[in-house]
Enzyme design. Structure first.
Site, short mmCIF file in Angstrom:
data_model
loop_
_atom_site.label_atom_id
_atom_site.label_comp_id
_atom_site.label_asym_id
_atom_site.label_seq_id
_atom_site.Cartn_x
_atom_site.Cartn_y
_atom_site.Cartn_z
CG ASP A 77 -12.45 -19.74 2.30
OD1 ASP A 77 -12.79 -20.94 2.39
OD2 ASP A 77 -12.26 -19.03 3.30
CG ASP A 78 -16.21 -22.15 1.87
OD1 ASP A 78 -15.25 -22.87 2.17
OD2 ASP A 78 -17.02 -21.71 2.69
CB CYS B 82 -10.89 -23.82 6.23
SG CYS B 82 -12.42 -23.10 5.58
NE ARG C 230 -8.18 -22.14 3.75
CZ ARG C 230 -8.11 -21.08 2.95
NH1 ARG C 230 -6.98 -20.42 2.84
NH2 ARG C 230 -9.17 -20.70 2.26
CE LYS D 298 -10.35 -19.78 6.08
NZ LYS D 298 -11.67 -20.34 5.74
CG HIS E 189 -8.74 -21.26 9.23
ND1 HIS E 189 -10.00 -21.57 8.75
CD2 HIS E 189 -8.85 -21.28 10.59
CE1 HIS E 189 -10.82 -21.77 9.74
NE2 HIS E 189 -10.16 -21.60 10.88
CB SER F 298 -13.42 -18.35 8.51
OG SER F 298 -12.98 -19.63 8.12
CG HIS G 29 -15.69 -18.56 4.14
ND1 HIS G 29 -16.34 -17.91 5.17
CD2 HIS G 29 -15.33 -19.78 4.62
CE1 HIS G 29 -16.37 -18.70 6.22
NE2 HIS G 29 -15.77 -19.84 5.92
CG ASP H 9 -10.87 -23.71 1.23
OD1 ASP H 9 -11.83 -23.64 0.44
OD2 ASP H 9 -10.90 -23.20 2.37
CG ASN H 10 -13.68 -26.25 1.83
OD1 ASN H 10 -12.90 -25.84 2.71
ND2 ASN H 10 -14.77 -25.59 1.50
CE LYS I 6 -16.76 -24.62 5.05
NZ LYS I 6 -16.60 -23.17 5.25
#
Length: 469
Positions: free
Chosen positions: A47-48, A87, A91, A143, A145, A168, A222, A275-276, A291
């Protein structure tokens, strides 16, 4: 114990220009009948995590030997994209093979902002549903989301089991959910990476005799950052991000070692990605933005695939591909026939990953409800003005650790002073064109000198946008 009161939010994603319907004579997915056991599928989704946060992409970053080993024994994609720089839409695209404008989740479900009624649609056919129908055991860890009302839960969208936080890890109430029930509140976030790893190993061990699909979605890096006692270095709190990355790398090693010890690694497709792009404190590897922006730093992510049965080792692929391609590629690799009349926006990239093809359709990104960029070959066109503003250095995170509802170290959390990439400035015009091979930092707008390329990419974008009408 049932769930505490929570809310839902929408999402966004980046896809490609080739759109096709999966036509088949059967009304549902089928497994091709062969004597070869179907491969397991493991997606490890950070995540991130920034493009430059791991050492196989950026040698100057924190050493990540376990992730590097995954790349050393497989495929590393240098130009891999997600559809949105945040996110939920990203996803949803990964699990459906559909661009956010098609699956409809273009924003983030956010319980503490009252965004509770959006999530993955009942009509979407997730990877989990396809695999489950084909005899796979399925589990999502971490996660989700894609909605936090019960209708959106992972166990209602193809996953036999779920364990994690439904959104998150900075959105209140931060609570661990198992299947449909809350099992811990508040959550000690320093234990998340370790617990998710233990749950992943347990699932693999229980299903070693049958094909399985494991979607392992880590909370880190994240915000808020947190690491277990083995990795946390409180005497040097300013390296908390490093602690988190080291534990994430350890987790990859533990899961891979489990596959090896059970003698099922060679029959397991392993994907590692983000994811990003990164939040503050991360590293874009010299790319612009972060992000929430559709500069390269927000949408270009690490992507590694390991499956020795099909793919060469020590291979780098620079053809621009996207997360929307994962769905059709996994169906092809597992011998599962696609669903009739289910339109997806990705393409099977297995031959590209093998180095046998180089053709790929245009790759798109979006923010909120609008497509913002199109990339094809070396060229990237902004069809709308990109985001360039940043938070004030005096910004105080309202979702920061508070010792009561969000349990994580207070000291050492990254903030606006820790910008992860090259700082973008206000563009002189809305339409901009960059040659990413010659100019990966997106510094030199070439739109005036290349009117024909601008027109070609604008036409691609208009055709793609029209496909959603």
């Amino acid at each position: 114990m049932r769930l505490l009161a929570v809310a839902t939010v929408p999402f966004i994603f980046v896809g490609i220009s080739i759109v096709f319907s999966l036509l088949n004579s059967c009304s549902s997915s089928e497994t091709n009948k062969t004597d070869v056991p179907q491969p397991n599928v493991l997606i490890i989704l950070a995540d991130d995590l920034g493009y430059g946060d791991i050492s196989c992409y950026n040698p100057k970053s924190t050493p990540t030997p376990q992730i590097d080993n995954l790349a050393e024994n497989g495929i590393l994609c240098t130009d891999f994209y997600v559809p949105t720089p945040y996110c939920a839409p990203s996803r949803a695209t990964l699990l459906t093979g559909r661009f956010p404008l098609r699956h409809g989740l273009v924003k983030n479900p956010t319980p503490d902002a009252g965004i509770n009624d959006i999530g993955i649609g009942a009509e979407e056919i997730t990877l989990a549903e396809v695999f489950k129908e084909s005899g796979y055991a399925t589990k999502c860890i971490g996660k989700w989301h894609l909605g936090h009302k019960e209708e959106f839960f992972p166990v209602n969208h193809g996953f036999d089991e779920y364990y994690g936080i439904l959104y998150s890890n900075d959105m209140r109430p931060v609570q661990l959910v198992e299947n449909k029930d809350t099992v811990e509140y508040p959550v000690d976030q320093s234990q998340l990476t370790k617990r998710y790893t233990e749950k992943a190993i347990d699932f693999i061990e229980r299903n070693k005799e049958q094909p399985f699909f494991l979607h392992l979605c880590h909370a880190m890096p994240h915000k808020p950052l947190a690491a277990s006692e083995r990795f946390y270095t409180p005497k040097t709190p300013n390296d908390l991000y490093t602690d988190v990355i080291k534990e994430l790398d350890w987790s990859v090693g533990e899961v891979m070692n489990t596959l090896k010890e059970l003698d099922i690694l060679d029959n397991t497709i392993v994907i590692f990605m983000s994811d990003n792009g990164p939040w503050y404190g991360g590293n874009t590897g010299g790319l612009k933005g972060m992000k929430a922006t559709t500069w390269e730093g927000g949408i270009r992510v690490p992507f590694i695939l390991n499956y020795k049965k099909e793919f060469p080792e020590k291979t780098k692929v620079d053809v621009p591909c996207a997360s929307v391609d994962v769905y059709p590629t996994l169906l092809a690799l597992t011998g599962i026939r696609p669903i009739e009349n289910y339109t997806i926006d990705g393409q099977d990239i297995s031959q590209i990953l093998k180095g046998k093809e180089t053709e790929h359709g245009a790759v798109y990104s979006m923010h909120n409800e609008h497509i913002t960029t199109v990339r094809k070959d070396d060229w990237k066109l902004f069809v709308r003005e990109p985001k360039y503003k940043r938070l004030s250095k005096d910004w105080i995170d309202p979702r920061g650790p508070d010792r009561e509802t969000i349990l994580a170290p207070i000291i050492g959390q990254a903030g606006p002073a820790d910008y992860p990439g090259l700082l973008p400035s206000k563009p002189e015009k809305e339409i901009q064109l960059f040659n990413l091979k010659a100019d990966p930092s997106e510094d030199n707008d070439l739109s005036d000198e290349n009117a024909e390329i601008v027109k070609e990419l604008m036409d691609e974008y208009k055709r793609f946008e029209a496909s959603f009408n």
